[in-house]
Design an enzyme around this catalytic site. Structure first.
Site, mmCIF file in Angstrom:
data_model
loop_
_atom_site.group_PDB
_atom_site.id
_atom_site.type_symbol
_atom_site.label_atom_id
_atom_site.label_comp_id
_atom_site.label_asym_id
_atom_site.label_seq_id
_atom_site.Cartn_x
_atom_site.Cartn_y
_atom_site.Cartn_z
ATOM 1 N N ASP A 1 35.927 19.034 54.103
ATOM 2 C CA ASP A 1 35.569 20.084 53.157
ATOM 3 C C ASP A 1 36.642 20.103 52.075
ATOM 4 O O ASP A 1 37.799 19.776 52.327
ATOM 5 C CB ASP A 1 35.512 21.421 53.895
ATOM 6 N N ASP B 1 27.525 21.953 60.306
ATOM 7 C CA ASP B 1 28.838 22.187 60.918
ATOM 8 C C ASP B 1 29.033 23.671 61.084
ATOM 9 O O ASP B 1 28.453 24.472 60.340
ATOM 10 C CB ASP B 1 29.966 21.622 60.049
#
Length: 379
Positions: free
Chosen positions: A95, A274
């Site tokens: 991320d 996720d």
């Protein structure tokens, strides 16, 4: 080495669910897939060997914000990247750290250039820009890297949501430019995923999806959902984004979520998920099982000597009993956190594997409709 590729294998006849294969330089990922979150290069309470051999995770996440603060890019580069640093030899996604930066609402300042923020560790000040976030992710060395974006809160006024979306698009163009000017560091390909924003406004979500699609990236992500909006609204905007993102690229719904959220997301056309929920909730005694949700701390389990989940075949879920796991939680034993985390991760990977089987068999939608209320039961 080759860039990421995606092969769509089949689509469920009664929903938008799809099964595919993502190929990266560190291995193959069969979709739909759940990706355990390893924020600082570690999935909490679970070893890499357990992730690989029992959970059978195909890809894990790391976080740019946290890895930048510690151990830092110098250590990661000296190690040869995160794969070598933590010993995980399968794909990794990072991320961008945007969500973490923007969650520090009182400790950051947002400008066109980027985000100035204070570390949650020691209060030191740092600047994230699209350019240096790409550089940091180059140093981390993930197979899939995320564009730097702004994640607006829910609810957001229309004017703010539009301004934020347009900033995200300008930042994306800077991310793409920076990557084109810099080489991969470790001899394998890194692949950028842009992020759709637009809060809960249909015209903005459609415009953002179309803009992101026009950039022709290796895959595309849907951000800014599961941030407090009702579930039905999350599903509505997920569907809208999927309808406007290319079918020949993987779609990633960020930060989602519960087992039923994942099944509904798959039905809408999402390929990748996720969430910290399986490990975070596990450490707090909440177990997701094939029979429903268990609070293992409840006294009702004190004399239940059945396996944690007889519906699963992995060693952890079948070896330990509910009574023993409850005892460990009551006694504040570290082993409780490990067992619960392992079980929940095993369950999540089992769930997406079963979903894939039913997509391939052509009966996913009916199976999903039966499973969702079953999984929501509180036992």
């Amino acid at each position: 080495m080759a860039a990421l590729s995606f092969r769509l294998e089949t689509t469920d006849p009664h929903s938008a669910a799809r099964a595919g294969t993502i190929t990266t330089d560190h291995g193959v990922i069969q979709t739909p897939i759940f990706m355990p979150v390893g924020t600082v290069g570690s999935v909490k309470a679970v070893t890499q060997q357990q992730l690989k051999h029992e959970v059978q995770a195909q890809i894990i996440l790391g976080n740019t914000y946290h890895l930048y603060l510690r151990p830092g890019t110098e250590v990661l580069e000296a190690a040869g990247g995160l794969h070598r640093f933590n010993g995980w030899d399968r794909p990794i996604l990072t991320d961008s750290g945007g969500y973490q930066v923007f969650s520090l609402a009182e400790k950051r300042k947002l400008t066109e250039e980027g985000a100035l923020f204070q570390s949650h560790i020691d209060g030191s000040r740092h600047m994230f820009t699209p350019e240096n976030v790409m550089d940091i992710q180059r140093s981390i060395g993930a197979d899939i890297i995320m564009a730097f974006d702004e994640c607006p809160p829910y609810p957001s006024e229309y004017a703010y949501a539009r301004k934020s979306m347009e900033l995200t698009h300008r930042w994306l163009d800077r991310c793409i430019k920076r990557l084109s000017e810099t080489p991969d560091k470790y001899g394998y390909t890194q692949n950028l995923f842009p992020i759709v924003q637009g809060s809960t406004y249909k015209d903005l979500r459609k415009a953002s999806s179309e803009y992101i699609a026009s950039r022709n990236a290796a895959g595309n992500a849907i951000g800014g959902l599961s941030v407090g909006e009702p579930e039905e609204m999350m599903y509505e905007f997920t569907a809208l984004c999927c309808e406007n993102l290319p079918a020949d690229k993987p779609r990633y719904l960020m930060g989602v979520g519960t087992p039923w959220n994942i099944l509904e997301g798959i039905a809408l056309g999402v390929d990748m998920f996720d969430c910290v929920m399986p490990t975070r909730n596990g450490r707090n005694g909440m177990l997701f099982t094939t029979q429903g949700v268990i609070n293992i701390r409840n006294k009702k389990w004190a004399s239940d000597f059945s396996a944690i989940d007889e519906g699963l075949s992995n060693e952890t879920s079948r070896f330990y009993t509910k009574a023993y796991l409850r005892h460990l939680f009551v006694a504040n034993e570290i082993l409780a956190l490990q067992i619960a985390s392992m079980h929940n991760l095993n369950f999540y990977l089992w769930l997406v594997t079963e979903a894939r089987k039913h997509i391939m068999a052509g009966d996913f939608n009916s199976w999903k409709n039966e499973m969702v209320p079953h999984l929501k039961q509180r036992l």
